[in-house]
Design a protein around this motif. Sequence first.
Motif, short mmCIF file in Angstrom:
data_model
loop_
_atom_site.label_atom_id
_atom_site.label_comp_id
_atom_site.label_asym_id
_atom_site.label_seq_id
_atom_site.Cartn_x
_atom_site.Cartn_y
_atom_site.Cartn_z
N ASP A 246 0.83 -1.21 0.00
CA ASP A 246 0.00 0.00 0.00
C ASP A 246 0.86 1.26 0.00
O ASP A 246 0.44 2.32 -0.47
N THR B 228 -5.99 -1.42 -14.17
CA THR B 228 -6.57 -1.97 -12.94
C THR B 228 -6.09 -1.13 -11.75
O THR B 228 -4.98 -0.62 -11.78
N ARG B 229 -6.94 -1.02 -10.74
CA ARG B 229 -6.55 -0.17 -9.60
C ARG B 229 -5.68 -0.94 -8.62
O ARG B 229 -6.03 -1.10 -7.45
N PHE B 230 -4.56 -1.41 -9.11
CA PHE B 230 -3.58 -2.03 -8.22
C PHE B 230 -3.00 -0.93 -7.32
O PHE B 230 -2.98 0.24 -7.72
N PRO B 231 -2.52 -1.32 -6.12
CA PRO B 231 -1.90 -0.30 -5.27
C PRO B 231 -0.77 0.42 -6.02
O PRO B 231 0.04 -0.22 -6.69
N ARG B 232 -0.74 1.75 -5.92
CA ARG B 232 0.25 2.52 -6.70
C ARG B 232 1.20 3.28 -5.79
O ARG B 232 0.79 3.78 -4.74
N ASN C 2 -15.18 -8.71 -14.13
CA ASN C 2 -14.28 -7.58 -13.87
C ASN C 2 -13.68 -7.06 -15.17
O ASN C 2 -13.58 -5.86 -15.39
N PHE D 218 -7.13 -8.51 -3.86
CA PHE D 218 -7.40 -7.08 -3.65
C PHE D 218 -8.34 -6.52 -4.73
O PHE D 218 -9.16 -5.65 -4.46
N VAL D 219 -8.22 -7.06 -5.94
CA VAL D 219 -8.86 -6.44 -7.11
C VAL D 219 -10.40 -6.30 -7.05
O VAL D 219 -10.91 -5.21 -7.30
N ARG E 243 -12.75 -5.80 -4.78
CA ARG E 243 -13.36 -4.71 -4.00
C ARG E 243 -12.41 -3.53 -3.78
O ARG E 243 -12.81 -2.49 -3.28
N GLU E 244 -11.14 -3.77 -4.09
CA GLU E 244 -10.10 -2.75 -3.93
C GLU E 244 -9.93 -2.29 -2.48
O GLU E 244 -9.75 -1.10 -2.21
N TYR E 245 -10.07 -3.23 -1.55
CA TYR E 245 -9.79 -2.95 -0.14
C TYR E 245 -8.46 -3.62 0.21
O TYR E 245 -8.30 -4.81 -0.07
#
Lengths: 170, 502
Positions: free
Chosen positions: A103, A152-156, B42, B407-408, B410-412
Motif C-alpha cells: 500500500d 486496474t486499480r492495483f496499489p500505486r 471484472n 485485492f482487485v 473490492r479494492e480494499y
Amino acid sequence: MARDDMKRPRQLGGELVIPVLAVAFTLYFFSTIWNSPWTAQVSAFLVGGILLAFCAIFAARCVIWMRAGGASLGFGNLVSRDDITTGRVGLLICTVGYTVLIDRLGFTLTTFLFLFLSMIILAKGRRPGFITAISAAMAFGGWAVFIWAFDTRFPRGWFETTMQAVLANG
Amino acid sequence: MGETAAILAEVFVDTIAYWWIIVPTIFLGLIVGGIPGFSAANTIIILMPLTLAMTLESGLIFMVTLYSSARMGAGIPAILVNIPGTAGAAATPLDGYPMAKAGKGQQALAISFVASSIGGLLTTIVALMTMPILARVGFYMHSVEMIVVMLFGISLIASIAAQDMLKGLIAGFLGLMIGSIGTDVVYATPRGTFGFLELYDGVPLIPALVGLFAVSEAFIIIEKKVIISEDAEPKNPNWHDTFEGVRMALARWWHIVWTSLIGLIIGVIPGAGASIASFVAYQQSRTLSKTPEKYGTGHAEGLIAPESANNGVTSGTLVPLLVLGIPGGATAAIMLVVMQFHGVSFGPSLFENQPKVGYGMFMAMAVAYLLMFLTILPLSRYMSHVTTIPTIYLAPMIISFTLVGGFVPREYMFDMYLALGFGVLGYIARRTGYHVAAILIGVILGPLLERYFLLALKKSDGDVMTLFSSNLGNALWVALALSLILPSVFDWRRKRKELLGR
C-alpha cells in the motif's frame, strides 16, 4: 523409515488447532448475536451448535487415543525444524511484509522486492543474477499488463506515478 | 421452424466471420479466468468503454466469448497448481491436481478442455432448443427448492471427509460458520465481524479462495523441487498424452452430457451459479459412480463432472437474461447493461423483433466453444510445463499475483490481509489433515443456504414444516436422501459380494 513413522505416536497438538480455533470463533460469534433478532440467530446457533458438538467429540477421541498411548500433544506435523531449513519461515515473513508494504510502495516495487527476497531465501542465495532478472521481469510485466494496459486499480506508489508521468508526457 | 433454421444458419455464418474477435478474446479469457480475482465480469467492466464503442454484434460476441473462455481458463491453474481461478472451479482440483502431481497434467488439461468445450457446446444447443421450457425453471425454484439444491452441494463435504469423517465435518461446519459472518439478510444485524466494516457484506469469496488454495499451497509446495511427484514417470510432454486425454474424455461422453445438463439447469436459476453447479455435479458423479473410492485420487470422471457442469452454467445464464430480462449472475448483469445501451428490449419479443441478437448470443457461445476446442487443445502440451517449474520460483509468484488478485474485486487492502489470514488457516488445515475444499464449500454455500432458509421461514411465519410444503421440493428431498443413502448401500453390497466371493 515407514516403520519409524508407524511407531511414532500421533501428534494431536497440531490437529487440535483447527477445532480450538473453531470453538473460539463460534463462541465469539454467539456473543455477537446473543441479543439479536431470531433471524440473525437461528442459522448460526444451528450450525455453531453442531460444530461445537463435533469439536467436543473430536476432543473426546483425542483423550481416548492419548490414554491408550497412541498419541501425544506434540505439534510435529504443524511446525518443525524443516520450516526454517526450507525457507518457509522466511517466505512467511516476506509475505507479511508484502501485504503491509504494497500500500505504501506500490505494486511494482513491492512485487520486485518480494519476489527477489523470497526467491533468494528459498534458493539459499544461489543464482542472484537470474533471480534479479526474473523478479524484475515479473514485476515489470505485471505493471505493463495490469496497470498500463488494463488500468486496474492495483496499489500505486512512486514507480507507477513516475511511469504515468513519463507516459503522459511522451 | 424453417424460418428459425434459416436465421440460425445465417447467424452462424455471421458469427464465424467475427473469428478475429473471438480468437484473441479466447486467450484474454483464459488469462483473466486463470488469475483469481480477474473474473470475466471484472474484465468486461474494465473494458466497458471499448464494448460500448463496438457495434452490438461485436460487443456481444466479445462478451460471450470472454465469459465462456474465462470459465474454461479457471480450470487450468486449478489442475496444474491447485489454485482455482474462480469459485466455479473450486471442485476441479479435487481430481485434476492429483493427476498433475502424478505427471498426467497434460492429460488432465486435455480432459478438462474436451469436457468444457463439449459441455458448453451441448448445453448451448439444448438451451437454444428448449428455451421456453428452461425459462420457466426459475419460476418453480423457490426458497424451499433452493435450500435442497444447496444441500446437494454441501453434502459433498461428507464425501470429501470420507477419510476422516469427523475432521471433514469440522472443516465444513467451520466454513459454514465463516460464511455466516456479516449482516443477517432480514434486519441487517452485524454478526461475527470483529468490528470490521469490510465484513458487513459477508466474507468476500476471492480472498477466501486465494488464501485457502493459493497461499497455503505455495507454502506447502516449497518442500518439493517441482510440483510433479518424485514417483511420477519423468517424460517430455508429447502429443500422445494430449490425444490420450481426449480419448479418456470422449470415452466418458455420457458423463459429460449429464453433468453439463446439471450445469445448464442450475445456470438457468437466477442467483445460483457455477460453484453450486460444479459441487452438485461432482457429488452426483461420485454418488452414481461404480468406483467412488477413486474420486479425489486423480479420477477422470471427477475432473469431467465439475468442468462440464460449470461450462453448462454459462449457456444456462443466458436463458433468463434473454427471455425474462433477469441476469443470472454478475457477467450477465453487465451484458444486460451493454444490450440496454444499444436499445435491445428483452423478453419473448426479442426473438421476434431482433432474432439475430437473441439467437446470436447463443450462436456466439457455440462458435466460441468450437474455436476454443481447436485453439486451446494443442496448448495443453506446453501448459503442462508449469508442473516442472522449480517451486523456489513458482511459490513466490503464486503468492504475489494471487494476493493482489484478492485485492482487485473490492479494492480494499483489508482483502489482502484477509487472504493472508485464510492462507494461514489453509496451511494449518493442510498440514493437520483437514480438507480446505470442505472449508471453502461452507464459505461459498453457507450464506446462500442461510438466505434461502430465512426467506422460507419468514414467508411461513417461522413454520419449519414449510421446508416440506411443495411437491418439487419434496421430490428433491427424496433425491437428496437417496443420493446420501445409496452410496453406503452400494458400498455395503460391494463389500458383501467380495466377502462372499472369498
